[in-house]
Design a protein around this motif. Structure first.
Motif, PDB file in Angstrom:
ATOM      1  N   LYS A 162       0.889  -1.323   0.103  1.00  0.00           N
ATOM      2  CA  LYS A 162       0.006   0.087   0.069  1.00  0.00           C
ATOM      3  C   LYS A 162       0.950   1.309  -0.068  1.00  0.00           C
ATOM      4  N   ARG A 188      -3.152   0.088  -4.782  1.00  0.00           N
ATOM      5  CA  ARG A 188      -3.575   0.287  -3.312  1.00  0.00           C
ATOM      6  C   ARG A 188      -2.810   1.995  -3.130  1.00  0.00           C
ATOM      7  N   GLU A 195      -3.692   5.646  -1.051  1.00  0.00           N
ATOM      8  CA  GLU A 195      -4.168   6.682  -0.465  1.00  0.00           C
ATOM      9  C   GLU A 195      -3.522   7.818  -0.319  1.00  0.00           C
ATOM     10  N   GLN A 197      -4.309  10.210  10.914  1.00  0.00           N
ATOM     11  CA  GLN A 197      -4.894  10.022   9.570  1.00  0.00           C
ATOM     12  C   GLN A 197      -3.897   8.826   9.016  1.00  0.00           C
ATOM     13  N   LYS A 204      -5.028   5.558  10.544  1.00  0.00           N
ATOM     14  CA  LYS A 204      -6.581   5.045  10.174  1.00  0.00           C
ATOM     15  C   LYS A 204      -5.864   4.366   8.740  1.00  0.00           C
ATOM     16  N   ALA A 205      -5.002   4.950   7.869  1.00  0.00           N
ATOM     17  CA  ALA A 205      -4.866   4.442   6.595  1.00  0.00           C
ATOM     18  C   ALA A 205      -4.097   2.838   6.809  1.00  0.00           C
ATOM     19  N   SER A 242      -4.322   1.011   9.551  1.00  0.00           N
ATOM     20  CA  SER A 242      -5.239  -0.389  10.100  1.00  0.00           C
ATOM     21  C   SER A 242      -5.969  -0.825   8.914  1.00  0.00           C
ATOM     22  N   ASP A 243      -6.540   0.014   8.035  1.00  0.00           N
ATOM     23  CA  ASP A 243      -7.209  -0.656   6.833  1.00  0.00           C
ATOM     24  C   ASP A 243      -6.510  -1.619   6.029  1.00  0.00           C
ATOM     25  N   PHE A 244      -5.284  -1.600   6.275  1.00  0.00           N
ATOM     26  CA  PHE A 244      -4.206  -2.641   5.155  1.00  0.00           C
ATOM     27  C   PHE A 244      -3.502  -3.429   6.269  1.00  0.00           C
TER      28      PHE A 244
END
Length: 271
Positions: free
Chosen positions: A218, A244, A246, A262, A265-266, A268-270
């Motif tokens: 990512k 992937r 962001e 931020q 959060k980015a 944790s999504d991965f």
């Protein structure tokens, strides 16, 4: 709560390295860039350590690691040192999060030196040519002149250079701790050595191999990065080919300090 610190010391192929770790769970390694140190991760380490065993270190020539005259700390060296550190920690397939020069360092470790990663995050990384500003090139050509500057003038240059990476203000303490390793006598000499040893050949060697990365990737990018434009990050994403990416709007070159929530959060999504 886990906190950043450097309580470990290891001998590597490029000198003694200061390191730290915290937490419990799957192994995760943080790779910092230039002109930073592992301190740049201190705001996200506590949260990461809730779920992972987090490892970090200061690259040779940086932070609290060894700095000595004639020391080679270029990206080819740093790629090998990353492998040394994985060996010291006994890691086989850690999650890796890399920033700035940490990108080229870990890409070389993975693509040239056989280091295997479970998952891989690249954040505002140096990975593709061209990189470096006109100032970067100028200093690299005149290192001896800069190494002879009086300490107060060097301090002004180092602090201005760090400030140039930011879009958001940092706390006075964060800014001071980013600058502090470069303001000692040995730190000042090492600061300018990094300019002298920077060479785009070290990214050119791995650029054709980006599609060969052997794990999920990512890319996270501070969208307003003054140093490495977001277009470079998107181009990197196309070469890797995993779709992937962001963007973090309104954030500069140091997302982990400018916008730690931020970034978490980015991540944790991965991971």
């Amino acid at each position: 709560m886990a906190v950043w610190g450097l309580t470990e010391s290891y001998a590597t192929s490029a000198g003694q390295v200061a390191a730290g770790r915290a937490g419990d769970g799957p192994n995760l390694v943080l790779a910092h860039g230039w002109p930073w140190s592992s301190f740049s991760w201190h705001r996200i380490i506590p949260r990461l350590a809730e779920n992972f065993t987090v490892h970090w270190y200061d690259m040779p020539g940086y932070g609290q690691s060894e700095k000595r005259a004639e020391q080679r700390t270029s990206l080819d060296v740093q790629g090998r040192v990353f492998g040394d550190m994985m060996g010291h920690w006994g890691l086989e397939r850690p999650i890796v999060i890399a920033h700035d020069f940490g990108g080229a360092t870990t890409l070389r470790a993975h693509l040239l030196h056989g280091c295997a990663f479970e998952r891989y995050v690249l954040m505002n990384v140096v990975a593709m040519r061209p990189w470096g500003s006109a100032f970067f090139d100028h200093v690299g050509r005149h290192v001896a002149a800069f190494q002879g500057l009086p300490p107060h003038i060097h301090a002004a240059i180092a602090k201005a250079y760090i400030q140039g990476a930011l879009v958001s203000d940092l706390s006075d303490d964060d800014f001071s701790q980013l600058a502090a390793p470069w303001l000692t006598a040995e730190g000042a000499l090492s600061f300018y050595r990094q300019f002298a040893q920077a060479d785009e050949v070290y990214t050119a060697e791995v650029e054709p191999m980006f599609g060969d990365i052997r794990c999920p990737v990512k890319i996270i990018w501070g969208a307003d990065d003054p140093w490495i434009p977001i277009a470079r990050g998107r181009a990197l994403g196309r070469l890797i080919g995993q779709d992937r990416f962001e963007a973090l709007p309104g954030i500069g070159h140091l997302p982990q300090l400018e916008a730690p929530d931020q970034v978490l959060k980015a991540l944790s999504d991965f991971i």
